[in-house]
Design an enzyme around this catalytic site. Structure first.
Site, PDB file in Angstrom:
ATOM      1  N   PRO A 144       0.822  -1.213   0.000  1.00 54.80           N
ATOM      2  CA  PRO A 144       0.000   0.000   0.000  1.00 54.80           C
ATOM      3  C   PRO A 144       0.852   1.257   0.000  1.00 54.80           C
ATOM      4  CG  PRO A 144      -0.003  -1.017   2.169  1.00 54.80           C
ATOM      5  CD  PRO A 144       0.682  -1.972   1.249  1.00 54.80           C
ATOM      6  N   LEU A 174      -4.194   0.076  44.065  1.00 55.06           N
ATOM      7  CA  LEU A 174      -4.356   1.518  43.897  1.00 55.06           C
ATOM      8  C   LEU A 174      -3.733   2.286  45.058  1.00 55.06           C
ATOM      9  CD1 LEU A 174      -8.093   1.525  42.778  1.00 55.06           C
ATOM     10  CD2 LEU A 174      -6.127   2.060  41.315  1.00 55.06           C
ATOM     11  N   SER A 229       2.593  -0.146  41.053  1.00 55.09           N
ATOM     12  CA  SER A 229       2.997  -0.972  39.893  1.00 55.09           C
ATOM     13  C   SER A 229       1.794  -1.275  39.011  1.00 55.09           C
ATOM     14  CB  SER A 229       3.677  -2.265  40.352  1.00 55.09           C
ATOM     15  OG  SER A 229       2.935  -2.949  41.335  1.00 55.09           O
TER      16      SER A 229
END
EC number: 2.7.7.4
Length: 637
Positions: free
Chosen positions: A118, A475, A548
């Site tokens: 292409p 978290l 992490s």
């Protein structure tokens, strides 16, 4: 002679003719080539013309082609040859090429596989795929438009990938009245550009894919052109396999062939060179040597095998050799190293993550690698080296890569088989980049692992425990540090030797130079993983409390350690609960836009899929969570 005898005789002659025909075609050489260039330069039309002129189209295909040509507006009896190649519905509707289309045809002298690549910039990665196995590139230029940006881009990529046979096909000459002046001006313009990127030679020819000028026969419309036709050139150009055959012997081992106790051989495709029984060979990276006793194939043993043949090689000695090793001529082996400079063509929509671990696949070798910040990216329009922090889709750049073990290689300029590789995302298994090794870094050859008398087993035995990394992830505000501290306290009461690495604490020293961008977070975890590994070598039980957020980095640390020593502990606290605590006021700042790249707000958190231990602090207290973890770890030797 009876009529029946005549029939039998005729059938016999036909069978002989067929056998002779098949034998002739079987032993023809094969040329792989690509057509590339800018949008609407006529690549698909050219290939369609080659198929048509080589009589590789069946009558029903021709009827369908004529019918389709009328639908797209081709006038009279003329055929839109591009429709033979543009197979996707979107391609036919838009009159463009999107995917790489492979077609086969042959002439009296040679067989061909051609890839129609292409022209749009957004499909550059498709073009790289098509060019990776090509011996030759036909770079088309619309005679009305001259050298364009994509002409330069594709030429640079072809040269970068190692295609040394280039044909500059100035197409659509019928639309400029076959002007020699137009042709000469385009060739001069391209010659200047080609020299600037290191292209020393190319073959230029004026053609018309639509009209057939100079494709299979010399055109009366260009009496001023004295060079070969396109097909004549394709039939006589030297193919890559003949060049590879003259190089030193290299056989990447694909698998160990052990059908019974009496036979042991090593199978693979010979990349370069040749081998025969009696040759002394060396197995890399171990460096062990032996002598070839047999070369086995399905059709029997060979006296000699050359590049491009798939064989099984047997040794005189029982030396260690397995998939991923490379068998080479003993007195001229390839190199092995774990740090390289490489050129990368980034093929993924998502930008490269500096420091993230990817799989690198080179031949039959697969290793884990990290890519450092690029030294520069190449502006293909100006050939300028541009400073960048990462590589985006279709970007071309030079960067250092570090592997987790020695990789057997040769520079790509010398050996495409042992110098070209792909990078694979460990999570999605998507191919994200194509790469070419330039050279190994000198420090990779000079830095060696220094053996010591005391091993990690000795250190662990002295402490009477099995080293582990207890990796707390979750978290911000989930309770990682608090729970890790409680677990360490309990382990201390059990006379275990421990050390706690906390996310905030390491940023005061070891990682104080790192910010919170995605690249910095990846590097933060890499450094912590290396420190944790050293501590386990000392026999310690290491506890880490880090958000992490990315699975790839947690998996990277897991891969650093022996099986069973990495314990992923997911502190599974819902975002709403963690945010309600907000002890440090970080969520409030993130919501206000004062804190960028904050996990859970404007940066993702990828939950562990199969953690060894899971605790939820919205359902249990810190003490309960710590006790649960200790029970899961027991018996803790």
């Amino acid at each position: 002679m009876s009529g029946q005898d005549v029939i039998y005789k005729t059938d016999s002659l036909i069978a002989e003719d067929i056998d002779a025909y098949l034998d002739t075609h079987q032993h023809k050489s094969m040329l792989r080539f690509i057509t590339c260039g800018s949008v609407d330069d006529g690549k698909s039309t050219l290939i369609g013309r080659l198929l048509y002129d080589s009589k590789m189209i069946f009558e029903d295909q021709l009827d369908a082609l004529q019918s389709d040509s009328k639908k797209v507006g081709t006038q009279g009896q003329e055929i839109d040859f591009a429709l033979l190649v543009d197979g996707l519905a979107a391609e036919r509707e838009q009159g463009i090429t999107i995917d790489v289309a492979y077609r086969f045809f042959n002439t009296e002298k040679r067989k061909f596989i051609v890839a129609d690549c292409p022209g749009h910039e957004q499909y550059t990665r498709n073009m790289v795929t098509g060019a990776s196995t090509a011996d030759l590139a036909v770079i088309l230029i619309d005679a009305r438009k001259g050298v364009l940006v994509q002409t330069r881009r594709h030429s640079y990529l072809c040269h970068l990938i190692g295609i040394r046979n280039l044909v500059l096909a100035v197409n659509k000459m019928d639309l400029v009245d076959y002007s020699q002046q137009v042709f000469d001006d385009i060739v001069a313009d391209y010659t200047e550009f080609a020299r600037s990127i290191g292209i020393e030679t190319f073959t230029a020819m004026p053609i018309s894919g639509f009209k057939g000028d100079n494709i299979t026969a010399a055109s009366d419309n260009t009496p001023w052109y004295k060079g070969p036709t396109l097909v004549e050139h394709l039939e006589t150009v030297e193919v890559l396999s003949s060049v590879d055959a003259a190089k030193p012997f290299r056989l990447p081992v694909q698998w160990v062939n052990r059908p019974n106790l009496d036979f042991r051989g090593f199978s693979g495709l010979i990349a370069t060179g040749s081998v025969k029984p009696g040759d002394e060979v060396r197995v890399l990276p171990s460096g062990k040597t032996s002598t070839v006793t047999r070369i086995v194939t399905l059709d029997g043993d060979l006296d000699k095998a050359t590049a491009g043949q798939s064989v099984t090689v047997c040794f005189a000695d029982e030396i260690d050799c397995s998939r991923g090793n490379v068998i080479a001529v003993a007195d001229n082996p390839p190199q092995a190293a774990d740090q390289f400079e490489a050129t990368l063509v980034w093929l993924n929509d998502e930008a490269m993550h500096v420091g993230r671990a990817y799989w690198l696949k080179l031949g039959t070798q697969t290793v884990s690698v990290t890519v450092q910040q690029p030294k520069y990216a190449v502006n293909v329009n100006t050939m300028e080296h541009v400073a960048v922090k990462t590589l985006d889709l279709n970007a071309i750049g030079v960067a250092e890569i570090i592997t987790d073990k020695d990789l057997v290689f040769e520079p790509y300029a010398e050996n495409r088989s042992l110098g070209g590789f792909i990078l694979i995302d460990k999570l999605t298994n998507a191919t994200v980049a194509a790469g070419m090794i330039n050279f190994s870094l000198r420090r990779a050859q000079n830095v060696h692992w220094q053996p010591t008398d005391l091993t990690r087993k000795d250190h662990a035995s002295l402490k009477n425990q099995t080293p582990k990394v207890l990796w707390f992830t979750g978290l911000s505000g989930a309770g990682k540090s608090t729970i890790a501290n409680a677990v360490e306290t309990r382990l201390n009461l059990m006379n275990r030797h421990t050390f706690l690495l906390d996310g905030d604490n390491v940023r005061h020293g070891l990682n104080k130079d790192l910010g919170f961008t995605e690249a910095d977070r990846i590097e933060n975890i890499r450094r912590v993983g290396e420190v944790a590994k050293l501590m386990t070598d000392a026999g310690l039980i290491v506890l880490t409390a880090f958000i992490s957020p990315f699975r790839a980095e947690r998996d990277m640390v897991r891969a650093m350690l022996p099986e069973g020593e990495f314990v992923e502990i997911f502190v599974d606290t819902p975002l709403a609960v963690a945010e309600s605590r907000d002890v440090k006021g970080l969520y409030k700042k993130a919501r206000a836009g004062e804190l960028k790249n904050f996990t859970g707000i404007d940066s993702p958190y990828e939950e562990p899929k199969s953690p060894e231990i899971r605790v939820n602090t919205s359902e249990m207290s810190v003490e309960e969570a710590a006790e649960h973890i200790i029970r899961q770890l027991m018996p803790l030797k």
